[in-house]
Motif scaffolding. Structure first.
Motif, short mmCIF file in Angstrom:
data_model
loop_
_atom_site.label_atom_id
_atom_site.label_comp_id
_atom_site.label_asym_id
_atom_site.label_seq_id
_atom_site.Cartn_x
_atom_site.Cartn_y
_atom_site.Cartn_z
N PRO A 336 0.83 -1.21 0.00
CA PRO A 336 0.00 0.00 0.00
C PRO A 336 0.87 1.26 0.00
O PRO A 336 1.77 1.38 0.84
N SER A 337 0.61 2.15 -0.94
CA SER A 337 1.38 3.38 -1.03
C SER A 337 0.60 4.36 -1.88
O SER A 337 0.02 3.99 -2.91
N PRO A 338 0.57 5.63 -1.49
CA PRO A 338 -0.15 6.63 -2.29
C PRO A 338 0.44 6.79 -3.69
O PRO A 338 -0.28 7.17 -4.61
N VAL A 339 1.74 6.51 -3.83
CA VAL A 339 2.35 6.63 -5.16
C VAL A 339 1.80 5.54 -6.08
O VAL A 339 1.48 5.78 -7.24
N VAL A 340 1.64 4.32 -5.54
CA VAL A 340 1.04 3.24 -6.32
C VAL A 340 -0.40 3.62 -6.68
O VAL A 340 -0.86 3.42 -7.81
N GLU A 341 -1.11 4.22 -5.72
CA GLU A 341 -2.50 4.60 -5.94
C GLU A 341 -2.60 5.68 -7.03
O GLU A 341 -3.51 5.64 -7.87
N LEU A 342 -1.64 6.60 -7.04
CA LEU A 342 -1.63 7.64 -8.08
C LEU A 342 -1.40 7.01 -9.45
O LEU A 342 -2.05 7.38 -10.44
N ASN A 343 -0.51 6.04 -9.49
CA ASN A 343 -0.29 5.31 -10.75
C ASN A 343 -1.55 4.58 -11.18
O ASN A 343 -1.88 4.53 -12.37
N ALA A 369 1.77 12.15 2.78
CA ALA A 369 3.00 11.73 2.08
C ALA A 369 3.10 12.37 0.70
O ALA A 369 4.19 12.50 0.16
N LEU A 370 1.96 12.77 0.12
CA LEU A 370 1.99 13.33 -1.23
C LEU A 370 2.01 14.85 -1.23
O LEU A 370 2.05 15.47 -2.28
N ARG A 371 1.98 15.46 -0.02
CA ARG A 371 2.03 16.92 0.04
C ARG A 371 3.38 17.37 -0.53
O ARG A 371 4.42 16.85 -0.16
N GLY A 372 3.34 18.28 -1.46
CA GLY A 372 4.59 18.75 -2.06
C GLY A 372 5.05 17.87 -3.22
O GLY A 372 6.09 18.12 -3.81
N ALA B 133 13.32 9.03 -3.77
CA ALA B 133 13.21 9.51 -2.39
C ALA B 133 11.75 9.49 -1.96
O ALA B 133 11.43 9.10 -0.84
N THR B 134 10.88 9.88 -2.87
CA THR B 134 9.47 9.90 -2.53
C THR B 134 8.95 8.50 -2.27
O THR B 134 8.26 8.24 -1.29
N VAL B 135 9.31 7.60 -3.18
CA VAL B 135 8.83 6.23 -3.03
C VAL B 135 9.35 5.63 -1.73
O VAL B 135 8.62 4.98 -0.99
N GLU B 136 10.63 5.92 -1.44
CA GLU B 136 11.18 5.37 -0.21
C GLU B 136 10.48 5.95 1.01
O GLU B 136 10.30 5.27 2.01
N ALA B 137 10.08 7.22 0.89
CA ALA B 137 9.38 7.85 2.01
C ALA B 137 8.09 7.09 2.33
O ALA B 137 7.69 6.97 3.48
N GLN B 138 7.48 6.56 1.27
CA GLN B 138 6.23 5.81 1.49
C GLN B 138 6.47 4.54 2.30
O GLN B 138 5.64 4.10 3.06
N HIS B 139 7.65 3.97 2.07
CA HIS B 139 7.92 2.69 2.74
C HIS B 139 8.59 2.89 4.09
O HIS B 139 8.93 1.93 4.76
N GLY B 140 8.76 4.13 4.44
CA GLY B 140 9.44 4.42 5.71
C GLY B 140 10.88 4.01 5.61
O GLY B 140 11.44 3.48 6.53
#
Lengths: 428, 140
Positions: A336-343, A369-372, B133-140
């Motif tokens: 689960p990740s907002p980046v995956v969700e955006l994709n 997490a997606l702010r900015g 960096a962003t993706v890694e931020a998601q995974h902590g």
């Protein structure tokens, strides 16, 4: 001539060192000592081959040289033990054993390289240490090559390697292949390291000799080595498939001007068909291995399956977006990740229209997490523009332009934010 | 870098004589070694030229098909590997390990005119770094 022999020694080292260090570790029981012995053999080759010529079987030569040093070491340790007067030892019979122990070096053991990868990526080590140790011990790279590739000082890499070897010794990490679920767990750490190395190379800069693009090739090679050693592990094949498919697009993803080319606009005739074929075959092995284990595909295999959808499409218009959207949903459940969700939102919009995609994007609006993260307003602006909501779209592009740190990207986004820009009100 | 390792034909390969069991076993072991080292991208053996053909182009682009077999055995190809290696020396060391007795193997570098290494810009790298960096931020 001498310089040429030096290059041959380098090549032989790249080919043989993992097997050699693996076998030595099995015999002497310590990876640091094993590497020292192998390095001694390398130095002997650099001294002798320019004089004697390159031997017919250079790998066997290195093994023999390392074995002699190992025997010297056993004897030295034995003399030390004798001097410290361990009582009741039969020195003579022990000395008979030494050549036997050393002879074990000549018998190739299939798991040696796998054990070496597992120890180099052991969880007691930091991520940086795992990367350095893997490239050094398994990849056969020199410290200065690793340092150049990662744009850090050589002393930093050297320190990481020394500390890592010390940490492995202190933790008394055994040189073994664990069974079943334990192996899968340990392999996860290896896969993380390999994908990290690959991505480091994927974001490559130009350079002369050992540069970052070579990291892609090396990560791929190590992935293939690992897959050959663990044929039943679905995720290993999954990562190899993902790397092969991503690497197949390397030369198409940058224009001659240096600008990145988006997937839709890439010249697909420039994709590397050999790597595409290998990637699809590796994905199939991942699927078969998962089925044999009665398990679902893991995150690497699912990402490879997404990459495969693009690889199979002869034109961008032929892309199977419903399938990609479904795979992103699976990926979102595994990881689960907002980046995956955006994709997923982008894939859904391509499959079912901008309104369906916008619904998902809007749900992401308040995720911290997606702010900015400029790609969120950029994607939202794109969907709004396609829905004919020009004013709202322009506001999103302006927001995205303010967030990106990339000049080129900012110019493109500003153009889309302008009132007379390409995204004026138009029907969906 | 990528090399094509070209195995030249022999009288036997042109006659369609199959390799002996031992030759097959040795070649199998060699191929396995290439795969385990992660350097073999592809490799195939070819039927004799009697099953092949040539297409000749005249100066106007008109074509004539000439059926095999072809006479100049040593110029013919019996098989190939595509190997991914880090240097010319490495591909030569791999070829030196091949289990051939007699014959000749030719090594040619595959042309990669658009080496991706030269085309990637610092801007792109920066973009990728931030993405990671962003993706890694998601995974902590």
């Amino acid at each position: 001539m001498t310089a040429d022999v030096g290059r041959v020694v380098d090549a032989v080292w790249r080919m043989e060192s993992a097997r050699l260090v693996g076998a030595l570790t099995r015999v002497v029981g310590d990876v640091g000592l094993a590497e020292e012995l192998a390095q001694d053999a390398l130095v002997a080759a650099l001294e002798q081959w320019p004089v004697t010529g390159v031997p017919d079987r250079p790998g066997a030569w290195l093994t023999a040289a390392a074995r002699n040093r190992a025997i010297d070491g056993f004897r030295r340790a034995e003399r030390l033990r004798a001097r410290t007067a361990e009582i009741g030892r039969d020195l003579a019979s022990r000395q008979l054993e030494e050549p036997d122990r050393a002879a074990a070096l000549d018998e190739p053991v299939d798991d040696d390289v796998l054990r070496l990868v597992l120890i180099a990526c052991h969880p007691v080590l930091s991520r940086e240490a795992r990367v350095a140790l893997t490239l050094r011990l398994v990849g056969g790279l020199r410290t200065d090559e690793i340092a150049r590739a990662f744009l850090v000082p050589e002393s930093t890499v050297a320190q990481r390697v020394v500390r890592a070897k010390r940490a492995l010794g202190a933790a008394k990490v055994p040189f073994e292949v664990p069974a079943g679920a334990d192996l899968t767990a340990r392999l996860a750490s290896v896969l993380e390291v390999l994908y990290l190395v690959f991505n480091e190379g994927y974001s490559a800069t130009a350079g002369s000799d050992w540069t970052r693009p070579d990291l892609c090739a090396e990560a791929l090679r190590l992935g293939r080595v690992l897959a050959a050693a663990t044929p039943g592990e679905s995720e290993v094949h999954g990562l190899v498939a993902l790397m092969e498919l991503q690497a197949s697009r390397l030369r198409a993803r940058v224009a001659a001007s240096g600008e990145p080319v988006l997937l839709d606009e890439q010249d697909r005739s420039r994709w590397d068909r050999v790597l595409v074929g290998r990637g699809l075959a590796a994905l199939q092995r991942a699927e078969l291995a998962a089925r044999a284990a009665g398990a679902a595909l893991g995150p690497y295999a699912v990402q490879a399956a997404i990459a495969a959808c693009h690889a199979r499409a002869r034109t961008a218009a032929e892309t199977d977006w419903p399938q990609i959207a479904a795979l992103y949903e699976v990926l979102g459940e595994l990881m689960p990740s907002p980046v995956v969700e955006l994709n997923r939102a982008v894939a859904v919009s391509r499959a079912y229209g901008p309104a369906a995609g916008l619904e998902i994007v809007d749900a992401l609006a308040d995720v911290p997490a997606l702010r900015g993260y400029h790609l969120l307003p950029a994607a939202r602006g794109d969907l709004l523009a396609r829905l004919g909501r020009g004013a709202e779209a322009r506001a999103e592009f302006a927001r995205a332009a303010g967030l990106t740190r990339n000049e080129r990207e900012r110019a493109v986004l500003r153009a889309r934010a302008a009132p007379a820009g390409p995204d004026g009100d138009r029907p969906a | 870098m990528r090399y094509m390792v070209i195995v030249k034909a022999s009288e036997d390969s042109e006659k369609g004589v199959m390799p002996t069991e031992q030759e097959l076993a040795e070649m199998g072991a060699y191929n396995e070694e290439l795969v385990k080292a992660g350097v073999m991208l592809a490799g195939e053996g070819l039927h004799p030229s009697s099953k092949g053909a040539r297409v000749r182009f005249d100066e106007n682009g008109r074509t004539t098909v000439v059926d095999g077999p072809f006479a100049e055995t040593k110029e013919l190809i019996a098989g190939f590997w595509i190997l991914q290696v880090s240097s010319r020396e490495e591909v030569l060391e791999w070829v030196r390990k091949a289990p051939f007795r007699g014959g000749e193997v030719e090594v040619r570098q595959v042309f990669e005119s658009d080496d991706f290494g030269d085309a990637l810009t610092p801007e792109l790298r920066e973009q990728e770094d931030r993405l990671r960096a962003t993706v890694e931020a998601q995974h902590g």
